[in-house]
Design an enzyme around this catalytic site. Structure first.
Site, PDB file in Angstrom:
ATOM      1  N   LYS A   1       2.371  -2.272  -7.889  1.00 29.82           N
ATOM      2  CA  LYS A   1       3.729  -2.057  -8.392  1.00 29.82           C
ATOM      3  C   LYS A   1       4.772  -2.805  -7.591  1.00 29.82           C
ATOM      4  O   LYS A   1       5.687  -3.397  -8.143  1.00 29.82           O
ATOM      5  CB  LYS A   1       4.031  -0.561  -8.383  1.00 29.82           C
ATOM      6  CG  LYS A   1       5.404  -0.207  -8.937  1.00 29.82           C
ATOM      7  CD  LYS A   1       5.459  -0.447 -10.421  1.00 29.82           C
ATOM      8  CE  LYS A   1       6.817  -0.188 -11.014  1.00 29.82           C
ATOM      9  NZ  LYS A   1       6.938  -0.815 -12.342  1.00 29.82           N
TER      10      LYS A   1
ATOM     11  N   GLU B   1      -0.761  -8.818 -18.743  1.00 31.14           N
ATOM     12  CA  GLU B   1      -1.002  -7.999 -17.554  1.00 31.14           C
ATOM     13  C   GLU B   1      -1.712  -6.680 -17.835  1.00 31.14           C
ATOM     14  O   GLU B   1      -2.413  -6.175 -16.970  1.00 31.14           O
ATOM     15  CB  GLU B   1       0.282  -7.768 -16.748  1.00 31.14           C
ATOM     16  CG  GLU B   1       1.291  -6.839 -17.361  1.00 31.14           C
ATOM     17  CD  GLU B   1       2.467  -6.567 -16.424  1.00 31.14           C
ATOM     18  OE1 GLU B   1       3.588  -6.523 -16.915  1.00 31.14           O
ATOM     19  OE2 GLU B   1       2.257  -6.395 -15.212  1.00 31.14           O
TER      20      GLU B   1
ATOM     21  N   LYS C   1       3.763  -8.968 -20.621  1.00 30.57           N
ATOM     22  CA  LYS C   1       3.293  -7.595 -20.814  1.00 30.57           C
ATOM     23  C   LYS C   1       1.884  -7.598 -21.394  1.00 30.57           C
ATOM     24  O   LYS C   1       1.024  -6.856 -20.942  1.00 30.57           O
ATOM     25  CB  LYS C   1       4.217  -6.811 -21.777  1.00 30.57           C
ATOM     26  CG  LYS C   1       5.508  -6.338 -21.195  1.00 30.57           C
ATOM     27  CD  LYS C   1       5.399  -5.163 -20.252  1.00 30.57           C
ATOM     28  CE  LYS C   1       5.397  -5.592 -18.811  1.00 30.57           C
ATOM     29  NZ  LYS C   1       6.623  -6.024 -18.204  1.00 30.57           N
TER      30      LYS C   1
ATOM     31  N   CYS D   1       0.862  -1.178   0.000  1.00 32.84           N
ATOM     32  CA  CYS D   1       0.000   0.000   0.000  1.00 32.84           C
ATOM     33  C   CYS D   1       0.901   1.232   0.000  1.00 32.84           C
ATOM     34  O   CYS D   1       2.104   1.135   0.193  1.00 32.84           O
ATOM     35  CB  CYS D   1      -0.863   0.003   1.245  1.00 32.84           C
ATOM     36  SG  CYS D   1      -1.694  -1.566   1.502  1.00 32.84           S
TER      37      CYS D   1
ATOM     38  N   ASN E   1       1.172  -0.399   6.103  1.00 32.65           N
ATOM     39  CA  ASN E   1       1.525  -1.193   4.936  1.00 32.65           C
ATOM     40  C   ASN E   1       2.225  -2.441   5.459  1.00 32.65           C
ATOM     41  O   ASN E   1       3.082  -2.337   6.321  1.00 32.65           O
ATOM     42  CB  ASN E   1       2.470  -0.358   4.053  1.00 32.65           C
ATOM     43  CG  ASN E   1       2.896  -1.088   2.807  1.00 32.65           C
ATOM     44  OD1 ASN E   1       2.305  -2.111   2.444  1.00 32.65           O
ATOM     45  ND2 ASN E   1       3.894  -0.554   2.137  1.00 32.65           N
ATOM     46  N   GLY E   2       1.868  -3.628   4.942  1.00 34.68           N
ATOM     47  CA  GLY E   2       2.496  -4.866   5.404  1.00 34.68           C
ATOM     48  C   GLY E   2       1.452  -5.826   5.947  1.00 34.68           C
ATOM     49  O   GLY E   2       0.255  -5.624   5.743  1.00 34.68           O
TER      50      GLY E   2
ATOM     51  N   TRP F   1      -3.883  -1.745  -1.126  1.00 30.64           N
ATOM     52  CA  TRP F   1      -3.957  -2.964  -1.944  1.00 30.64           C
ATOM     53  C   TRP F   1      -4.252  -4.070  -0.941  1.00 30.64           C
ATOM     54  O   TRP F   1      -3.418  -4.405  -0.118  1.00 30.64           O
ATOM     55  CB  TRP F   1      -2.623  -3.186  -2.644  1.00 30.64           C
ATOM     56  CG  TRP F   1      -2.633  -4.291  -3.640  1.00 30.64           C
ATOM     57  CD1 TRP F   1      -3.079  -4.229  -4.921  1.00 30.64           C
ATOM     58  CD2 TRP F   1      -2.143  -5.621  -3.447  1.00 30.64           C
ATOM     59  NE1 TRP F   1      -2.904  -5.442  -5.533  1.00 30.64           N
ATOM     60  CE2 TRP F   1      -2.335  -6.305  -4.663  1.00 30.64           C
ATOM     61  CE3 TRP F   1      -1.567  -6.306  -2.377  1.00 30.64           C
ATOM     62  CZ2 TRP F   1      -1.967  -7.639  -4.846  1.00 30.64           C
ATOM     63  CZ3 TRP F   1      -1.211  -7.636  -2.558  1.00 30.64           C
ATOM     64  CH2 TRP F   1      -1.410  -8.282  -3.766  1.00 30.64           C
TER      65      TRP F   1
ATOM     66  N   HIS G   1       5.717 -30.100 -28.949  1.00 34.46           N
ATOM     67  CA  HIS G   1       5.574 -31.061 -27.852  1.00 34.46           C
ATOM     68  C   HIS G   1       4.270 -30.863 -27.093  1.00 34.46           C
ATOM     69  O   HIS G   1       4.159 -31.251 -25.927  1.00 34.46           O
ATOM     70  CB  HIS G   1       6.778 -30.974 -26.917  1.00 34.46           C
ATOM     71  CG  HIS G   1       8.058 -31.306 -27.604  1.00 34.46           C
ATOM     72  ND1 HIS G   1       8.398 -32.589 -27.968  1.00 34.46           N
ATOM     73  CD2 HIS G   1       9.061 -30.512 -28.071  1.00 34.46           C
ATOM     74  CE1 HIS G   1       9.572 -32.575 -28.596  1.00 34.46           C
ATOM     75  NE2 HIS G   1       9.982 -31.311 -28.673  1.00 34.46           N
TER      76      HIS G   1
ATOM     77  N   GLU H   1       8.625 -12.369 -21.787  1.00 25.82           N
ATOM     78  CA  GLU H   1       8.325 -11.013 -21.324  1.00 25.82           C
ATOM     79  C   GLU H   1       7.217 -10.382 -22.180  1.00 25.82           C
ATOM     80  O   GLU H   1       6.331  -9.707 -21.649  1.00 25.82           O
ATOM     81  CB  GLU H   1       9.609 -10.168 -21.358  1.00 25.82           C
ATOM     82  CG  GLU H   1       9.439  -8.713 -21.000  1.00 25.82           C
ATOM     83  CD  GLU H   1       8.907  -8.467 -19.583  1.00 25.82           C
ATOM     84  OE1 GLU H   1       8.819  -9.403 -18.782  1.00 25.82           O
ATOM     85  OE2 GLU H   1       8.548  -7.301 -19.304  1.00 25.82           O
TER      86      GLU H   1
ATOM     87  N   ARG I   1       1.036   1.880  -6.066  1.00 25.70           N
ATOM     88  CA  ARG I   1       1.363   0.854  -5.078  1.00 25.70           C
ATOM     89  C   ARG I   1       0.140   0.053  -4.649  1.00 25.70           C
ATOM     90  O   ARG I   1       0.257  -0.968  -3.969  1.00 25.70           O
ATOM     91  CB  ARG I   1       1.984   1.500  -3.833  1.00 25.70           C
ATOM     92  CG  ARG I   1       3.289   2.183  -4.086  1.00 25.70           C
ATOM     93  CD  ARG I   1       3.832   2.746  -2.800  1.00 25.70           C
ATOM     94  NE  ARG I   1       4.145   1.688  -1.868  1.00 25.70           N
ATOM     95  CZ  ARG I   1       5.334   1.124  -1.750  1.00 25.70           C
ATOM     96  NH1 ARG I   1       6.315   1.515  -2.510  1.00 25.70           N
ATOM     97  NH2 ARG I   1       5.545   0.164  -0.887  1.00 25.70           N
TER      98      ARG I   1
HETATM   99  C1  F6R Z   1       5.565  -6.925 -14.619  1.00 21.43           C
HETATM  100  C2  F6R Z   1       6.155  -6.508 -13.366  1.00 21.43           C
HETATM  101  C3  F6R Z   1       6.372  -7.525 -12.315  1.00 21.43           C
HETATM  102  C4  F6R Z   1       7.676  -7.235 -11.542  1.00 21.43           C
HETATM  103  C5  F6R Z   1       7.794  -8.183 -10.345  1.00 21.43           C
HETATM  104  C6  F6R Z   1       9.102  -8.005  -9.620  1.00 21.43           C
HETATM  105  O1  F6R Z   1       5.455  -5.863 -15.512  1.00 21.43           O
HETATM  106  O2  F6R Z   1       6.426  -5.359 -13.163  1.00 21.43           O
HETATM  107  O3  F6R Z   1       6.371  -8.815 -12.833  1.00 21.43           O
HETATM  108  O4  F6R Z   1       8.744  -7.377 -12.419  1.00 21.43           O
HETATM  109  O5  F6R Z   1       6.732  -7.962  -9.461  1.00 21.43           O
HETATM  110  O6  F6R Z   1       9.252  -6.705  -9.150  1.00 21.43           O
HETATM  111  P1  F6R Z   1      10.660  -6.125  -8.712  1.00 21.43           P
HETATM  112  O7  F6R Z   1      11.517  -6.084  -9.922  1.00 21.43           O
HETATM  113  O8  F6R Z   1      10.343  -4.770  -8.172  1.00 21.43           O
HETATM  114  O9  F6R Z   1      11.208  -7.049  -7.684  1.00 21.43           O
END
Ligand code: F6R
Length: 607
Positions: free
Chosen positions: A602, A490, A487, A2, A101-102, A75, A506, A483, A27
């Site tokens: 995030k 998500e 992208k 959060c 937060n936590g 969150w 396979h 990747e 966040r």
């Molecule tokens: C996808 C994305 C996540 C982060 C993952 C790790 O676009 O952003 O998959 O890559 O949550 O986050 P970090 O790099 O902050 O440890």
């Protein structure tokens, strides 16, 4: 995960807090709230949904004279994302308000104990338990640090919180354990926040709080204490070079688009001071006193994990270092057999990802050295690693990581060259071609990005109705295919799988039919003939194909997408933004919330 902001100063606090929450919304954003102490009472405003709902509520208020307060964007981890569970939470007498937060892991036990003592709870959250406990502490002592310390001695889990009291307007107490929290030091005003952008427009002077620390502050003073001993702790104020512009959209429609277009700058910044062009050497002084590892364990999550997979190909080929790449949430629960000459490389943009941190702690507990590769100065990964290499991406606001991955790839590439040199196994032409290639890369990318976006936009009109996608690649392009799929799923919510092209036959190829398209990475490298055969197999089943490719590859697919040919792995720096822009344009075409996709946050500071 959060967002927290607390303010005490000379300005009307509500706009400062709301503005801070806007910068923290990435966040978490399923509810928001704020509170301040004024005229002997706590004033509380909360709303479920995005921050604008809270803003609408506040708009109907007459002028608010408060000059301090706390705010939160949530969150959900405990309890539904509704108003009742939104922060701040109050103690039973409405004397205290707290944002958190936590996760308080033993909250159920504490809650039952408090209920037996007569406490009634208004929410399902673990946070409310914390503010009730502090209130109990204040029945034993009038000292806030003492009461907080007493309460926290009973708490297990992670927290970063900020607290206010109706009897002490202007005062704020905050503490952290395994969740990020920092202090912004201004002139006649001070801030506490979970992330720098929350107060960046007011001050760039920052104090990073460590686990086990508590801060007491008001508009003109602040003091950090050890939570356990309550002894004052001397802290250093650090200057942060980020500018406010960097944390805002800068004219782009979305942060994600802005961050994709920042990649040429990111590459330049990541290379700055790292290449000795005259002596053709890579400089990574942070690691000079560490031996080259006998084996490398890369530990990361999501996009950072894909960066690690990509780097494995380079480390093995040019530095002759065997590499395991591990998803952090799996690494932390395996029965690891680690040898003393091995090294863990933890990759994390935020530096706060709970699973990656657990991996670091596990490795260090076994006496293995850890190098952190991360983007946020002073983050927990940075502080807990034996050495840290900072990626220079600047603040990444969009939930979908883009420029941070670019910065990770640059540093991982440099690290390969650096260790390859130290091992004396790096072919000299690789070094000089890399140095030369990197010098021109940012300019080439800058010119190419608008064209990539145009092509991505036109493809999105053709493909946005697809329900599923395959992303295929071989060799170093396989992690990039993964990747690309991540992208797309998500931010556009289209199902996508990243596969090694050779693995299709396979099993997965059974899914191919005209409505199930494939996005192939068919670059002009030694694996192109193999990729071409795999694409023939897809075509034979009626599958449509978009293929990112180079001029003169003579590729016959539904939609070839030609990009300029660069040298070796430098091509990845063109492939990556193409994939990001494809996902971006698909999501925009479908009208999705690009910067804040549903169900995501995030920085993932819980397991
Ligand atoms: C996808 C994305 C996540 C982060 C993952 C790790 O676009 O952003 O998959 O890559 O949550 O986050 P970090 O790099 O902050 O440890």
């Amino acid at each position: 995960m959060c967002g927290i902001i607390a303010y005490s100063g000379h300005r009307p606090s509500v706009p400062v807090i709301v503005e801070g929450l806007k910068r923290l919304e990435y966040r978490g954003y399923d509810s928001a709230g704020l509170a301040f102490a004024l005229s002997g009472q706590i004033h509380l405003y909360r709303a479920s949904g995005k921050l604008e709902v809270l803003e609408e509520k506040l708009a109907s208020e007459t002028i608010i004279h408060a000059t301090s307060g706390i705010g939160h964007t949530r969150w959900a981890t405990h309890g539904l994302p509704n108003e009742q569970n939104a922060h701040p939470h109050l103690d039973p007498t409405r004397k205290l308000a707290l944002v958190h937060n936590g996760i308080i892991e033993n909250f159920q036990k504490l809650r039952e104990k408090l209920i037996k003592q007569g406490h009634e709870f208004q929410s399902e959250t673990d946070t409310e338990v914390l503010v009730h406990l502090i209130a109990r502490g204040l029945q034993k002592t009038s000292s806030f640090p003492e009461a907080i310390s007493w309460a926290l001695s009973q708490v297990e889990g992670s927290y970063a919180f900020a607290l206010i009291c109706k009897d002490h307007p202007g005062k704020i107490w905050a503490a952290r354990q395994s969740s990020p929290l920092l202090l912004g030091v201004g002139t006649g005003e001070n801030f506490v926040a979970s992330d720098i952008p929350a107060f960046l427009q007011y001050t760039k002077e920052v104090v990073f709080l460590e686990d086990g620390e508590l801060v007491e502050m008001d508009a003109s003073s602040w003091q950090v204490y050890s939570i356990k001993t309550l002894k004052p702790v001397t802290k250093k104020v650090q200057h942060i070079a980020w500018d406010v512009q960097a944390a805002q959209k800068g004219g782009f429609k979305h942060f994600m688009l802005k961050e994709i277009f920042e990649q040429p700058r990111v590459i330049r910044d990541c290379l700055a001071g790292r290449l000795d062009r005259k002596d053709e050497r890579v400089l990574l002084a942070e690691l000079d006193d560490l031996p080259v590892p006998g084996r490398l364990h890369i530990v990361a999550c999501g996009t950072s994990y894909h960066a690690g997979l990509w780097a494995k190909y380079l480390f093995e080929k040019w530095a002759h270092i065997p590499v395991e790449v591990e998803i952090a949430s799996e690494f932390r629960y395996r029965h690891l057999i680690l040898n003393p000459d091995e090294l863990v490389l933890a990759i994390s943009q935020s530096g706060e990802t709970a699973d990656t941190l657990a991996g670091i702690r596990l490795a260090r507990g076994k006496g293995i050295k850890v190098v952190g590769l991360c983007n946020v100065v002073g983050s927990t990964v940075a502080r807990e690693s034996d050495r840290v290499i900072y990626t220079q991406a600047g603040p990444e606001i969009s939930v979908a990581s883009t420029k941070a991955m670019c910065s990770q790839l640059v540093l991982l590439y440099l690290l390969t060259l650096y260790w390859g040199q130290r091992q004396r196994v790096l072919p000299h032409d690789v070094l000089s071609r890399s140095i030369h290639g990197f010098s021109s890369l940012p300019d080439i990318l800058e010119t190419e990005l608008p064209r990539l976006r145009e092509k991505a936009a036109s493809l999105s009109q053709e493909y946005a109705r697809a329900r599923s996608f395959f992303f295929l690649g071989r060799g170093i392009n396989y992690p990039l295919a993964m990747e690309g799929a991540l992208k797309l799923k998500e931010i556009s919510y289209i199902h996508a799988e990243g596969y090694a092209a050779g693995e299709m036959k396979h099993g997965p190829i059974a899914l191919i039919e005209p409505a199930f398209p494939t996005f192939a990475l068919a670059l002009n490298d030694e694996l192109l003939p193999k990729v071409k055969s795999n694409l023939k197999e897809v075509e034979a089943r009626g599958g449509k194909i978009i293929a990112l490719t180079h001029p003169r590859t003579d590729l016959k697919v539904t939609h070839p997408w030609e990009i300029p040919l660069l040298w070796g792995p430098l091509n990845s720096f063109m492939v990556l933004p193409a994939l990001q822009l494809f996902a971006y344009e698909m999501a925009v075409y479908l009208g999705k919330d690009v910067d804040q996709p549903r169900n995501l946050a995030k920085s993932v500071t819980v397991e």
